[in-house]
Every structure is written in C-alpha cells, then in structure tokens.
Design a protein around this motif. Structure first.
Motif, PDB file in Angstrom:
ATOM      1  N   LEU A  36       0.813  -1.214   0.000  1.00  0.00           N
ATOM      2  CA  LEU A  36       0.000   0.000   0.000  1.00  0.00           C
ATOM      3  C   LEU A  36       0.847   1.264   0.000  1.00  0.00           C
ATOM      4  O   LEU A  36       0.589   2.202  -0.763  1.00  0.00           O
ATOM      5  CB  LEU A  36      -0.934   0.007   1.205  1.00  0.00           C
ATOM      6  CG  LEU A  36      -1.794   1.264   1.386  1.00  0.00           C
ATOM      7  CD1 LEU A  36      -2.792   1.391   0.228  1.00  0.00           C
ATOM      8  CD2 LEU A  36      -2.516   1.240   2.714  1.00  0.00           C
ATOM      9  N   LEU A  37       1.883   1.303   0.851  1.00  0.00           N
ATOM     10  CA  LEU A  37       2.631   2.541   1.076  1.00  0.00           C
ATOM     11  C   LEU A  37       4.009   2.562   0.442  1.00  0.00           C
ATOM     12  O   LEU A  37       4.674   3.592   0.446  1.00  0.00           O
ATOM     13  CB  LEU A  37       2.741   2.800   2.583  1.00  0.00           C
ATOM     14  CG  LEU A  37       1.405   3.012   3.295  1.00  0.00           C
ATOM     15  CD1 LEU A  37       1.597   3.110   4.794  1.00  0.00           C
ATOM     16  CD2 LEU A  37       0.708   4.261   2.770  1.00  0.00           C
ATOM     17  N   GLY A  38       4.466   1.423  -0.091  1.00  0.00           N
ATOM     18  CA  GLY A  38       5.711   1.416  -0.840  1.00  0.00           C
ATOM     19  C   GLY A  38       6.961   1.181  -0.005  1.00  0.00           C
ATOM     20  O   GLY A  38       6.905   0.840   1.181  1.00  0.00           O
ATOM     21  N   ALA A  39       8.097   1.406  -0.648  1.00  0.00           N
ATOM     22  CA  ALA A  39       9.401   1.062  -0.070  1.00  0.00           C
ATOM     23  C   ALA A  39       9.834   1.979   1.057  1.00  0.00           C
ATOM     24  O   ALA A  39      10.824   1.693   1.737  1.00  0.00           O
ATOM     25  CB  ALA A  39      10.467   1.063  -1.171  1.00  0.00           C
ATOM     26  N   ILE A 130      11.530  11.279   2.184  1.00  0.00           N
ATOM     27  CA  ILE A 130      11.372  10.989   0.766  1.00  0.00           C
ATOM     28  C   ILE A 130      10.747  12.200   0.073  1.00  0.00           C
ATOM     29  O   ILE A 130       9.850  12.829   0.628  1.00  0.00           O
ATOM     30  CB  ILE A 130      10.498   9.734   0.550  1.00  0.00           C
ATOM     31  CG1 ILE A 130      10.322   9.445  -0.936  1.00  0.00           C
ATOM     32  CG2 ILE A 130       9.156   9.890   1.222  1.00  0.00           C
ATOM     33  CD1 ILE A 130       9.519   8.194  -1.232  1.00  0.00           C
ATOM     34  N   PRO A 131      11.225  12.556  -1.105  1.00  0.00           N
ATOM     35  CA  PRO A 131      10.587  13.666  -1.828  1.00  0.00           C
ATOM     36  C   PRO A 131       9.109  13.390  -2.043  1.00  0.00           C
ATOM     37  O   PRO A 131       8.719  12.283  -2.414  1.00  0.00           O
ATOM     38  CB  PRO A 131      11.350  13.697  -3.156  1.00  0.00           C
ATOM     39  CG  PRO A 131      12.694  13.106  -2.833  1.00  0.00           C
ATOM     40  CD  PRO A 131      12.414  12.053  -1.795  1.00  0.00           C
ATOM     41  N   LEU A 132       8.295  14.402  -1.791  1.00  0.00           N
ATOM     42  CA  LEU A 132       6.846  14.227  -1.878  1.00  0.00           C
ATOM     43  C   LEU A 132       6.421  13.775  -3.275  1.00  0.00           C
ATOM     44  O   LEU A 132       5.503  12.963  -3.424  1.00  0.00           O
ATOM     45  CB  LEU A 132       6.143  15.535  -1.514  1.00  0.00           C
ATOM     46  CG  LEU A 132       4.651  15.447  -1.186  1.00  0.00           C
ATOM     47  CD1 LEU A 132       4.406  14.497  -0.028  1.00  0.00           C
ATOM     48  CD2 LEU A 132       4.092  16.834  -0.862  1.00  0.00           C
ATOM     49  N   ALA A 133       7.115  14.265  -4.291  1.00  0.00           N
ATOM     50  CA  ALA A 133       6.780  13.883  -5.672  1.00  0.00           C
ATOM     51  C   ALA A 133       6.987  12.384  -5.885  1.00  0.00           C
ATOM     52  O   ALA A 133       6.182  11.729  -6.562  1.00  0.00           O
ATOM     53  CB  ALA A 133       7.627  14.679  -6.656  1.00  0.00           C
ATOM     54  N   ASP A 134       8.048  11.833  -5.291  1.00  0.00           N
ATOM     55  CA  ASP A 134       8.322  10.400  -5.438  1.00  0.00           C
ATOM     56  C   ASP A 134       7.247   9.571  -4.736  1.00  0.00           C
ATOM     57  O   ASP A 134       6.820   8.525  -5.241  1.00  0.00           O
ATOM     58  CB  ASP A 134       9.702  10.054  -4.860  1.00  0.00           C
ATOM     59  CG  ASP A 134      10.829  10.663  -5.673  1.00  0.00           C
ATOM     60  OD1 ASP A 134      10.554  11.120  -6.810  1.00  0.00           O
ATOM     61  OD2 ASP A 134      11.973  10.684  -5.179  1.00  0.00           O
ATOM     62  N   PHE A 135       6.830  10.040  -3.563  1.00  0.00           N
ATOM     63  CA  PHE A 135       5.808   9.310  -2.819  1.00  0.00           C
ATOM     64  C   PHE A 135       4.484   9.302  -3.574  1.00  0.00           C
ATOM     65  O   PHE A 135       3.823   8.271  -3.699  1.00  0.00           O
ATOM     66  CB  PHE A 135       5.636   9.935  -1.436  1.00  0.00           C
ATOM     67  CG  PHE A 135       4.665   9.201  -0.541  1.00  0.00           C
ATOM     68  CD1 PHE A 135       4.927   7.899  -0.143  1.00  0.00           C
ATOM     69  CD2 PHE A 135       3.503   9.805  -0.109  1.00  0.00           C
ATOM     70  CE1 PHE A 135       4.039   7.214   0.676  1.00  0.00           C
ATOM     71  CE2 PHE A 135       2.615   9.131   0.711  1.00  0.00           C
ATOM     72  CZ  PHE A 135       2.880   7.830   1.098  1.00  0.00           C
ATOM     73  N   PHE A 136       4.105  10.440  -4.121  1.00  0.00           N
ATOM     74  CA  PHE A 136       2.851  10.521  -4.871  1.00  0.00           C
ATOM     75  C   PHE A 136       2.939   9.731  -6.175  1.00  0.00           C
ATOM     76  O   PHE A 136       1.951   9.155  -6.621  1.00  0.00           O
ATOM     77  CB  PHE A 136       2.484  11.973  -5.156  1.00  0.00           C
ATOM     78  CG  PHE A 136       1.752  12.634  -4.030  1.00  0.00           C
ATOM     79  CD1 PHE A 136       0.446  12.270  -3.721  1.00  0.00           C
ATOM     80  CD2 PHE A 136       2.360  13.608  -3.260  1.00  0.00           C
ATOM     81  CE1 PHE A 136      -0.240  12.874  -2.676  1.00  0.00           C
ATOM     82  CE2 PHE A 136       1.682  14.213  -2.213  1.00  0.00           C
ATOM     83  CZ  PHE A 136       0.376  13.838  -1.917  1.00  0.00           C
ATOM     84  N   GLN A 137       4.117   9.678  -6.763  1.00  0.00           N
ATOM     85  CA  GLN A 137       4.282   8.896  -7.986  1.00  0.00           C
ATOM     86  C   GLN A 137       4.013   7.425  -7.708  1.00  0.00           C
ATOM     87  O   GLN A 137       3.378   6.733  -8.505  1.00  0.00           O
ATOM     88  CB  GLN A 137       5.690   9.071  -8.547  1.00  0.00           C
ATOM     89  CG  GLN A 137       5.911   8.335  -9.865  1.00  0.00           C
ATOM     90  CD  GLN A 137       7.296   8.548 -10.429  1.00  0.00           C
ATOM     91  OE1 GLN A 137       8.150   9.166  -9.792  1.00  0.00           O
ATOM     92  NE2 GLN A 137       7.541   8.047 -11.625  1.00  0.00           N
ATOM     93  N   PHE A 138       4.481   6.947  -6.549  1.00  0.00           N
ATOM     94  CA  PHE A 138       4.208   5.557  -6.185  1.00  0.00           C
ATOM     95  C   PHE A 138       2.721   5.356  -5.923  1.00  0.00           C
ATOM     96  O   PHE A 138       2.127   4.383  -6.383  1.00  0.00           O
ATOM     97  CB  PHE A 138       5.003   5.154  -4.938  1.00  0.00           C
ATOM     98  CG  PHE A 138       4.544   3.852  -4.355  1.00  0.00           C
ATOM     99  CD1 PHE A 138       4.940   2.640  -4.916  1.00  0.00           C
ATOM    100  CD2 PHE A 138       3.671   3.813  -3.271  1.00  0.00           C
ATOM    101  CE1 PHE A 138       4.491   1.436  -4.405  1.00  0.00           C
ATOM    102  CE2 PHE A 138       3.219   2.611  -2.754  1.00  0.00           C
ATOM    103  CZ  PHE A 138       3.646   1.419  -3.324  1.00  0.00           C
ATOM    104  N   LEU A 139       2.110   6.281  -5.192  1.00  0.00           N
ATOM    105  CA  LEU A 139       0.697   6.132  -4.843  1.00  0.00           C
ATOM    106  C   LEU A 139      -0.197   6.066  -6.076  1.00  0.00           C
ATOM    107  O   LEU A 139      -1.191   5.335  -6.095  1.00  0.00           O
ATOM    108  CB  LEU A 139       0.244   7.284  -3.946  1.00  0.00           C
ATOM    109  CG  LEU A 139       0.793   7.316  -2.512  1.00  0.00           C
ATOM    110  CD1 LEU A 139       0.221   8.497  -1.758  1.00  0.00           C
ATOM    111  CD2 LEU A 139       0.483   6.019  -1.765  1.00  0.00           C
ATOM    112  N   PHE A 140       0.170   6.814  -7.113  1.00  0.00           N
ATOM    113  CA  PHE A 140      -0.668   6.860  -8.307  1.00  0.00           C
ATOM    114  C   PHE A 140      -0.216   5.880  -9.384  1.00  0.00           C
ATOM    115  O   PHE A 140      -0.805   5.840 -10.463  1.00  0.00           O
ATOM    116  CB  PHE A 140      -0.708   8.280  -8.876  1.00  0.00           C
ATOM    117  CG  PHE A 140      -1.546   9.224  -8.062  1.00  0.00           C
ATOM    118  CD1 PHE A 140      -2.922   9.244  -8.191  1.00  0.00           C
ATOM    119  CD2 PHE A 140      -0.951  10.073  -7.137  1.00  0.00           C
ATOM    120  CE1 PHE A 140      -3.700  10.099  -7.430  1.00  0.00           C
ATOM    121  CE2 PHE A 140      -1.719  10.933  -6.369  1.00  0.00           C
ATOM    122  CZ  PHE A 140      -3.098  10.952  -6.513  1.00  0.00           C
TER     123      PHE A 140
END
Length: 229
Positions: A36-39, A130-140
């Motif tokens: 769900l939340l990634g690495a 973690i950069p917010l952009a990277d986190f959102f990229q994983f979420l989407f």
C-alpha cells in the motif's frame, strides 16, 4: 472494553503454541502495508518472548538496516509502556529517527495472545524524508494486473441490500450496452457476471436479483447451475 485489555505483557517469557500462531497471522499484514505505502514504509513484527532477538519479520529493512533476529528498540519498549498504562491497543503516533538520520513518523500496535497478555508489537515507520513527488508517484502508479481490474468501481454501501442493488444495476447497464450480447441472452449473462463478482454469497441475493430482473427464483437457480457446470 478497557477491562478486557491486558494489564501486563510477556517479557522474555515462553509463548504458548497459540501465541505463536497469533503472531504468524500478523505476518501478511506487513506485506499489505508495504504494497500500500511502498518502499518508504517499514513494518516490523516483534515477539516479546526474546527481547534480544525480538524481530520476527521486517519489510523494507533498508530504512533502519535491521533484519529478523534484531533486538527490540528502546522506543518500542517505551511505546509498550504507554500502551499498558493507557489500557489501549495502539499507541499515539510519534516521530523518530533512523541510524542514518531519516525522520520517520511511527506508530505501534500491541498484539494480544492467550490470557489477554501482550505477546508482540507491530511497529510501522514511514520515512518523511522521501521527496513528496516520489511518494505521490508511487501512490498513483497502477500496480494491478489488468487494466479492467484497475478501473472497477468499489461500492461503499450502507447495507447489504444496497450493495447488492448497486452491483446488479451496474452489471445490467454493462450488459445492456454490449451489442455482442443478444436480448435473449442478457439475463443469463447478467447472472453469470454477478456470480463471478461473488454477489450470490450475500444472504437473500437470489431473491433480490430475481426481482430486479423480473425473473422467477427457479430461473435464477437454473442459470447458476448451468454456469457452475
């Protein structure tokens, strides 16, 4: 509710067979959180049977550099005391740092075994650096196996009857808009698709579907038997 919660935990004491089975049942939860939340989400399952080797399973261990067999942390012990004193199952969320200085938002849940004693802890650490952009990229990022599955609408109904009606109406619309399905076969296809979606596992589903399709219950049963064959 509070009276039923544990007043003490098992620290460096043997667990029962049932206690160990309970802890094992939590192992898939770690994989679920990772999916769900990634690495950047570390999940750790602790057993309180041996504090020097308390970690049973860990996902995304790169965040703290630990592995199975690692000892419990001072923070986990502190959260355990907070859980015990508050007569609750989950600690408040808190902030901590990894050995490399990563800022993490964390939370700890107590795992109860036999005799309402705490036998383990489930700790979740989310990397905040973690950069917010990277986190959102994983979420989407779509990780489903099929495009059709990823586009399915989940029905959040207030009750089972409403859920069944929502699913049935959606399937009716899909079948009616499909030009490859003849009018004579539409009800048969609707029942087939509803069966695939598990609708008939709901209590009273056959009767309600029969009413929505203006069919007899016998006819719905007949189509279901044909599909099962």
């Amino acid at each position: 509710m509070k009276k039923a919660l544990a007043k003490k935990s098992i620290l460096n004491s043997p667990l029962t067979k049932i206690d160990r089975l309970i802890l094992q049942r939590y192992e898939p939860v770690l994989d679920m959180l990772s999916n769900l939340l990634g690495a950047e989400c570390e999940a750790v399952l602790h057993s309180l049977e041996d504090l020097e080797h308390s970690v049973i399973k860990i996902t995304n261990a790169h965040l703290t550099g630990r592995k199975a067999g690692a000892p419990i942390t001072n923070t986990a012990l502190r959260m355990l005391k907070q859980i015990e004193s508050g007569q609750t199952m989950v600690s408040s969320a808190y902030f901590t740092h990894s050995k490399t200085g990563k800022r993490m938002r964390s939370i700890t849940q107590a795992i109860y075994g036999e005799n309402q004693r705490i036998i383990g802890l489930l700790c979740v650490n989310l990397n905040l650096d973690i950069p917010l952009a990277d986190f959102f990229q994983f979420l989407f990022n779509d990780t489903t196996n099929s495009k059709q599955e990823s586009q399915q609408t989940e029905h959040f109904a207030e009750n089972a009857e409403d859920l069944l009606q929502q699913i049935t109406q959606q399937v009716i619309t899909e079948v009616n808009l499909d030009p490859t399905i003849s009018i004579a076969n539409r009800n048969k296809q609707i029942i087939f698709l509803l069966n695939q979606k598990g609708v008939f596992e709901l209590k009273g589903a056959i009767k309600q579907v029969a009413e929505l399709l203006n069919l007899s219950i016998h006819t719905v049963y007949m189509h279901l038997r044909k599909h099962q064959k």
